[in-house]
Design an enzyme around this catalytic site. Structure first.
Site, PDB file in Angstrom:
ATOM      1  N   GLU A   1      41.489  52.002  62.366  1.00  0.00           N
ATOM      2  CA  GLU A   1      41.808  50.605  62.646  1.00  0.00           C
ATOM      3  C   GLU A   1      41.224  50.088  63.966  1.00  0.00           C
ATOM      4  OE1 GLU A   1      43.245  48.577  60.448  1.00  0.00           O
ATOM      5  OE2 GLU A   1      43.272  50.295  59.079  1.00  0.00           O
TER       6      GLU A   1
ATOM      7  N   SER B   1      50.574  38.510  15.741  1.00  0.00           N
ATOM      8  CA  SER B   1      51.026  37.280  15.084  1.00  0.00           C
ATOM      9  C   SER B   1      51.975  36.443  15.931  1.00  0.00           C
ATOM     10  CB  SER B   1      51.703  37.620  13.750  1.00  0.00           C
ATOM     11  OG  SER B   1      50.727  37.938  12.782  1.00  0.00           O
TER      12      SER B   1
END
Length: 668
Positions: free
Chosen positions: A77, A335
């Protein structure tokens, strides 16, 4: 020219002075010892569901955080953390060069101090003013606090994913340990999560998390914290996750958290002590958990009159998999998609007794089939929907326009449709991307609510610890998508689907309507249904695409029934209100669409828009020969879905397989 620049220069100086003055005041009034407060989430009865944000856990001093974790974070970082004053021009230049070389964003230039400034005071929006604010606050933090104190605050406030803020919560959430007990491999894995905690969580994607761990360890070698042998040994460590997650509604909390953060900002949600009031119902959630049981799939329920999410179960076991199938899964609906076609037909003036041609045919190279190759011939529109006749439904779509059905589905809340879906296969749920259970529930909600559609409402009211109201929407506004008459006619047909059609297993002891769905090879099973006050979508399917061993009528419908009975227990039964201009209770012969005479055996009871009721009577003469291949059924049967094949795609082979209806017997 010099004179023209003076106002700009003065303005810039004034702006920067104001920016730094605001940053100074922000940091000066910040109390680092005040514990962060998570956002508490409450259900419709004021019962606590869970929380989002920093847990009320003990602050971990820097000297109790393993050096390996500190070094892993620094390596990935901010390697120059102890050299820069809060912002790092060298790091920014290095990140810019790396991004140019990669032709994309592969490295960030923010320091740990800048990340802390953003976490404590700012939102995650990417604007120039926010970046300037971040830089100014970072410089002020460095003036007030020592480097070790800043690093300590950062490690206790940074988000590691899965609801874990800070190293204490992260160590417990992922490994069930105190930070001081973490191994080198575990420390590297936690450090790797900071860049993208959701995407890299080992609970969600172990492979991605392991790859990221190797990147962190390699970076630690590069900056001199580890030897290559130490890094390789740590990369080979087996991962034993603690599984410290869950609660009664974990999928709902996961769904809610990013929505809150987008609207109110990460810092306020994670640490601001918000009280979030929702329409969620823990009693209904318990019913959903019981109903789904050990089936893999999802249940999601919403109130059709407000859009409030009432229950959400995203899988059979949250500790086993945190993938939220209720909101993130994209599955073929089978469906269950057909009602959108029938709603368009009714909007165009077709009636429930209009005749649909359920006869084998070729639609420009597309040849859908009914279950067991059984066809009814000419039948009413209502009967075709109730029995879920594939060929009849495709024929209807060819008459009313599949584009119109897709447009209606989109208007009802289905967001995943693509141009590739513009073919008749979409009628039977053969979609390129698929749909989520949440969006199917939202779409059906308009049928339940007289044609009014409400956007899904995750929460109702948000206040903070001081009583300030951040959001309040007691009366959401609906949008008319269907006329009340059409919504009622469609509901009339879908009610019959539960009485004599594919959804008989889902029949309740109160008015209800719904539709089954099954895909090819029984990969997915659906039931989406509703009462006037609750709509629920049930999806059953394995993540690896293996068959579930049953149809929507056999698997999903019983789950839906069990959920609805539990969710609505103790509530008075409500009927669907009949809108003005609709007449009900007219007996119709399903083969002619006329009023049924005394000799008629195949009779349905229909609703009509006033003035469109059939005037003629059917004699129902016995002995009429059936149309098409196979014999007309001698007894009613539910379920005529069958596999379908997509029409030829431009430049591709004809008959490419698409998931669709796989055949739905009645489930009796």
């Amino acid at each position: 020219m010099a004179v023209a620049w003076k106002p700009v220069a003065v303005g810039a100086i004034v702006f920067l002075a104001w920016l730094f003055a605001r940053a100074w005041w922000t940091v000066r009034t910040f109390d680092p010892d005040r514990p962060a407060r998570s956002a508490a989430i409450f259900d419709v009865q004021g019962r606590l569901i869970g929380s989002v944000g920093a847990p009320r856990s003990a602050f971990v001093p820097l000297d109790r955080i393993p050096r390996a974790l500190v070094e892993a974070v620094l390596a990935t970082e901010d390697t120059r953390f102890y050299q820069h004053p809060g912002i790092d021009p060298v790091g920014i230049a290095r990140a810019l060069l790396a991004n140019v070389r990669a032709r994309g964003v592969v490295q960030g230039g923010s320091t740990i101090t800048q990340q802390l400034a953003r976490t404590l005071f700012l939102t995650t929006e990417r604007t120039l003013v926010r970046k300037l604010d971040e830089a100014a606050i970072a410089l002020m933090l460095e003036r007030r606090f020592s480097k070790d104190r800043i690093l300590e605050l950062y490690l206790n406030r940074v988000y590691f994913g899965e609801g874990a803020t800070g190293v204490g919560a992260a160590a417990f959430t992922y490994f069930g340990k105190l930070p001081s007990q973490l191994s080198l491999g575990e420390s590297a894995m936690l450090a790797g999560l900071i860049r993208a905690p959701s995407a890299l969580s080992p609970y969600r994607d172990m492979d991605a998390s392991l790859r990221r761990r190797r990147v962190v360890l390699a970076r630690m070698v590069e900056v001199g914290y580890l030897s290559p042998a130490q890094a390789e040994a740590a990369a080979s460590e087996p991962v034993h996750l603690a599984g410290v997650r869950g609660g009664i509604a974990p999928w709902y909390i996961d769904y809610l958290a990013p929505i809150l953060e987008r609207q109110f900002g990460f810092n306020l949600v994670q640490r601001g002590g918000l009280r979030v009031h929702t329409g969620f119902d823990l009693r209904m959630q318990e019913a959903a958990i019981r109903a789904l049981g050990r089936r893999q799939g999802a249940i999601v329920a919403i109130d059709p009159r407000s859009g409030d999410v009432k229950a959400m179960v995203g899988g059979r076991d949250y500790l086993e998999s945190q993938f939220n199938r209720a909101t993130e899964a994209r599955r073929q609906p089978g469906s269950a998609f057909k009602p959108f076609v029938y709603a368009v037909a009714l909007e165009q003036g077709w009636q429930l007794n209009s005749i649909v041609q359920d006869v084998p045919r070729d639609f420009d190279g597309y040849r859908p089939h009914n279950y067991r190759d059984r066809y009814w011939g000419p039948v009413t529109l209502k009967h075709a929907l109730v029995m879920s006749l594939n060929v009849g439904s495709v024929w209807l779509a060819s008459q009313v326009g599949v584009d119109r059905a897709l447009a209606l589905a989109s208007a009802l809340g289905i967001t995943t449709l693509t141009p590739d879906d513009r073919n008749l296969a979409a009628t039977l749920g053969g979609l390129r991307v698929g749909v989520s259970p949440l969006e199917m529930a939202q779409a059906y909600a308009a049928f339940a609510n007289g044609g009014l559609s409400y956007p899904v409402r995750p929460f109702v009211r948000v206040v903070d610890e001081d009583g300030y109201v951040w959001y309040d929407q007691p009366s959401p506004q609906g949008r008319r998508v269907l006329s009340p008459q059409v919504a009622y006619l469609l509901t009339d047909a879908l009610r019959d689907a539960l009485q004599r059609g594919t959804g008989q297993v889902a029949r309740l002891d109160r008015p209800a309507a719904g539709k089954t769905g099954t895909t090819d090879r029984l990969v997915s099973a659906w039931f989406v249904g509703y009462t006037p006050d609750l709509v629920a979508a049930v999806y059953v399917g394995n993540d690896d695409g293996t068959p579930v061993g049953g149809t929507g009528g056999v698997l999903a419908a019983p789950i839906w029934k069990a959920f609805m009975e539990g969710a609505l227990r103790g509530r008075p039964s409500q009927d669907f209100p009949v809108p003005d201009g609709v007449v009900t209770g007219i007996d119709v012969d399903i083969f002619s669409g006329r009023r049924a005479g005394g000799l008629c055996r195949w009779v349905e009871r229909d609703a009509f828009v006033a003035g469109t009721e059939p005037s003629g009577w059917s004699l129902c003469v016995i002995g009429i020969q059936p149309a098409g291949k196979g014999a007309r059924p001698q007894e009613p049967f539910a379920g005529s879905e069958a596999p379908l094949t997509a029409p030829a795609e431009p430049g591709g082979g004809a008959g490419a397989p698409l998931p669709s209806e796989g055949g739905e017997p009645s489930g009796r």
